[in-house]
Design a protein around this motif. Structure first.
Motif, short mmCIF file in Angstrom:
data_model
loop_
_atom_site.label_atom_id
_atom_site.label_comp_id
_atom_site.label_asym_id
_atom_site.label_seq_id
_atom_site.Cartn_x
_atom_site.Cartn_y
_atom_site.Cartn_z
N LEU A 159 0.72 -1.28 -0.13
CA LEU A 159 0.02 -0.04 -0.04
C LEU A 159 0.77 1.13 -0.09
CD1 LEU A 159 -3.08 0.90 0.44
CD2 LEU A 159 -2.60 1.03 2.76
N PRO A 160 0.67 2.22 -0.89
CA PRO A 160 1.24 3.35 -0.92
C PRO A 160 1.30 4.26 0.49
CG PRO A 160 0.04 3.03 -2.81
CD PRO A 160 -0.43 2.14 -1.96
N GLU A 161 2.36 5.08 0.68
CA GLU A 161 2.08 5.96 2.23
C GLU A 161 1.12 6.70 2.04
OE1 GLU A 161 5.84 7.87 2.82
OE2 GLU A 161 7.13 6.14 2.68
N ALA A 162 0.50 7.32 1.12
CA ALA A 162 -0.54 8.09 0.95
C ALA A 162 -1.40 7.23 0.16
CB ALA A 162 -0.22 9.53 -0.07
N VAL A 163 -2.62 7.09 0.81
CA VAL A 163 -3.84 6.28 0.41
C VAL A 163 -4.85 7.27 -0.38
CG1 VAL A 163 -5.78 4.95 0.86
CG2 VAL A 163 -3.65 4.63 2.13
N VAL A 164 -5.11 7.03 -1.70
CA VAL A 164 -5.61 7.79 -2.50
C VAL A 164 -6.98 7.20 -2.83
CG1 VAL A 164 -5.81 9.37 -4.42
CG2 VAL A 164 -3.62 9.19 -3.38
N THR A 165 -8.05 7.57 -2.65
CA THR A 165 -9.36 6.92 -3.06
C THR A 165 -9.85 7.63 -4.31
OG1 THR A 165 -10.07 6.63 -0.71
CG2 THR A 165 -11.67 6.61 -2.52
N GLY A 166 -9.91 6.68 -5.34
CA GLY A 166 -10.54 6.85 -6.73
C GLY A 166 -11.47 6.13 -7.30
N VAL A 167 -11.66 6.58 -8.46
CA VAL A 167 -12.86 5.58 -9.14
C VAL A 167 -12.11 4.59 -9.88
CG1 VAL A 167 -14.73 5.63 -10.99
CG2 VAL A 167 -14.23 7.68 -9.30
N THR A 168 -12.72 3.41 -9.66
CA THR A 168 -12.14 2.20 -10.46
C THR A 168 -12.39 2.37 -12.06
OG1 THR A 168 -12.70 0.78 -8.48
CG2 THR A 168 -12.18 -0.17 -10.64
N GLU A 169 -11.23 2.08 -12.61
CA GLU A 169 -11.35 2.42 -14.27
C GLU A 169 -12.35 1.25 -14.93
OE1 GLU A 169 -7.40 2.10 -15.94
OE2 GLU A 169 -6.65 3.75 -14.71
N ILE A 170 -12.92 1.48 -15.98
CA ILE A 170 -13.79 0.64 -16.55
C ILE A 170 -13.06 -0.63 -17.03
CG2 ILE A 170 -15.32 0.30 -18.49
CD1 ILE A 170 -15.85 3.34 -18.54
N GLY A 171 -13.50 -1.71 -16.56
CA GLY A 171 -12.98 -3.06 -17.06
C GLY A 171 -11.86 -3.37 -15.75
N ALA A 172 -11.43 -2.51 -14.90
CA ALA A 172 -10.47 -2.83 -14.02
C ALA A 172 -11.22 -3.70 -12.79
CB ALA A 172 -9.63 -1.71 -13.38
N SER A 173 -10.50 -4.42 -12.10
CA SER A 173 -11.02 -5.20 -10.82
C SER A 173 -11.10 -3.81 -9.84
CB SER A 173 -10.16 -6.11 -10.44
OG SER A 173 -10.17 -7.26 -11.29
N PRO A 174 -12.09 -3.92 -8.77
CA PRO A 174 -11.98 -3.01 -7.79
C PRO A 174 -10.78 -3.35 -6.78
CG PRO A 174 -14.17 -3.91 -7.90
CD PRO A 174 -13.22 -4.67 -8.93
N VAL A 175 -10.46 -2.18 -6.16
CA VAL A 175 -9.09 -2.51 -5.14
C VAL A 175 -9.52 -2.23 -3.68
CG1 VAL A 175 -6.87 -1.62 -4.68
CG2 VAL A 175 -7.65 -1.69 -7.01
N VAL A 176 -9.27 -3.30 -3.26
CA VAL A 176 -9.64 -3.26 -1.35
C VAL A 176 -8.24 -2.77 -0.78
CG1 VAL A 176 -10.55 -4.50 0.33
CG2 VAL A 176 -11.35 -4.82 -1.76
N ARG A 177 -8.16 -1.63 0.13
CA ARG A 177 -7.22 -1.42 0.70
C ARG A 177 -7.41 -1.64 2.37
NH1 ARG A 177 -7.94 2.36 -3.19
NH2 ARG A 177 -6.27 2.79 -4.74
N PHE A 178 -6.38 -2.36 2.91
CA PHE A 178 -6.42 -2.61 4.22
C PHE A 178 -5.28 -1.58 4.74
CE2 PHE A 178 -7.48 -6.75 2.16
CZ PHE A 178 -8.68 -6.89 2.80
N VAL A 179 -5.77 -0.58 5.58
CA VAL A 179 -4.87 0.47 5.81
C VAL A 179 -3.97 0.10 7.04
CG1 VAL A 179 -4.84 2.62 6.73
CG2 VAL A 179 -6.58 2.17 5.24
N LYS A 180 -4.53 -0.38 7.98
CA LYS A 180 -3.58 -0.93 9.16
C LYS A 180 -2.38 -1.77 8.76
CE LYS A 180 -6.67 0.16 12.91
NZ LYS A 180 -7.55 -0.66 14.02
#
Length: 351
Positions: free
Chosen positions: A254-275
């Protein structure tokens, strides 16, 4: 009272073994809700530490006179199990309709019911159904510590004796030759790959596996090594352990800065586990977010795995989820139930 809600009364209390009791529950308000063998019954206990709890129904689905639940008390037991061990005939308990996906496949293939300890409860209900299917070979294999902890011994023995399609085998981890001579068990020590190979003819089994985590892991590995397809091993996990997830989803740091964006068309959703510092592509290999977390080696708390007890509640930092179960009670604002939710897009969790 809602259509799927019931008020139940305890009409019988039976000591099944040293640490297991059964309660026979009769519907006194509402309508009896039919169930499938292997399903569990959500009870509204309204205890300070537990509002809802689920217990596997151990009775025959063909018996519409009520439900039987069978509960084990641990040495330091508290909450629901302690309460139910102290409840007496005449007590009333509110309940919701039975739920659960750990049920028999609807075909005529041979079945192996493989259980350890209190994991026998769903298998009892399944055995009642299977005993009425004479064309279907059934193997009931159970492991427990000793005769004092062997619940339902007479009940299972009666079914095995009366149903020609059922073969039974019981192993005591701490038994003795006197137990074998008396017919209380057929084997001593832990169940092993060699024991299963000797007991089971080569066949395409549906396997229903339930018991402590270590038992299920060992038995699953043994069965797969004997040629049983992993996809045919259906497993029920009671609270506190980690379920088997067959595929591991792709993961990255996970990158140091968590940026919430919109999933691109055709791409899989991304689940981020922050801790935990993980981000995982949702590729459909897990049934829900709890399984996805477990596939990454995380250990979220859970019990019912069907959206009832609320034990798996987790704070959602961003994104949206959909639920795969009808919820009895909604999670708190800003939280989700991991065990029955899937991402509708990118999701960030406080886990």
């Amino acid at each position: 009272m809602a259509d799927a809600s019931m008020m139940l009364e305890v009409v019988e209390r039976v000591q099944e073994s040293q640490n297991v009791i059964s309660l026979r529950l009769k519907v006194v308000e509402g309508a009896f809700q039919p169930f499938l063998a292997g399903q569990h019954l959500p009870l509204r206990l309204d205890l300070p530490e537990r509002k809802l709890a689920t217990y596997t129904i151990s009775s025959d689905p063909a018996d519409h006179g009520g439900y039987r639940i069978s509960v084990k008390i641990e040495p330091n037991g508290k909450g629901g199990s302690r309460f139910l061990h102290e409840v007496q005939v005449g007590a009333r308990i509110a309940a919701e309709r039975p739920r659960g996906k750990f049920v028999l496949a609807d075909d005529a293939r041979p079945v192996l019911l493989l259980t350890g300890g209190i994991g026998v409860t769903p298998a009892l209900s399944m055995l009642s159904v299977l005993a009425r299917q004479p064309e279907r070979p059934v193997y009931f294999v159970h492991a427990c510590l000793s005769a004092t902890e062997h619940s339902f011994a007479d009940e299972v023995a009666e079914i095995v004796t009366s149903a020609p399609n059922v073969r039974g085998y019981v192993a005591y981890a701490e038994g003795g030759e006197t137990d074998v001579a008396a017919g209380r068990c057929q084997g001593l020590g832990l169940l092993s790959r060699e024991t299963l190979r000797a007991l089971l003819p080569l066949d395409a089994y549906h396997v229903y596996l339930c018991g402590p985590d270590g038992f299920m892991s060992a038995m699953r590995a043994a069965l797969v090594s004997l040629g049983v397809a992993d996809a045919e091993i259906h497993q029920e996990t009671f609270g506190g352990g980690v379920s088997v997830v067959k595929k591991e989803a792709k993961r990255s740091a996970l990158p140091e800065a968590v940026v919430t964006g919109v999933t691109e068309i055709g791409a899989s959703p991304v689940v981020r586990f922050v801790k935990s510092g993980l981000e995982v592509a949702w590729d459909g290999s897990s049934d829900n977010l709890l399984e996805l977390a477990e596939a990454q080696g995380l250990r979220p708390e859970f019990e019912c795995r069907s959206g009832i007890c609320g034990t798996c509640a987790c704070r959602k930092l961003s994104g949206e989820v959909a639920y795969t179960e009808d919820l009895i009670d909604s999670p708190k604002e800003g939280e989700i139930f991991l065990c029955c939710s899937v991402p509708k897009g990118d999701v960030t969790l406080d886990l």
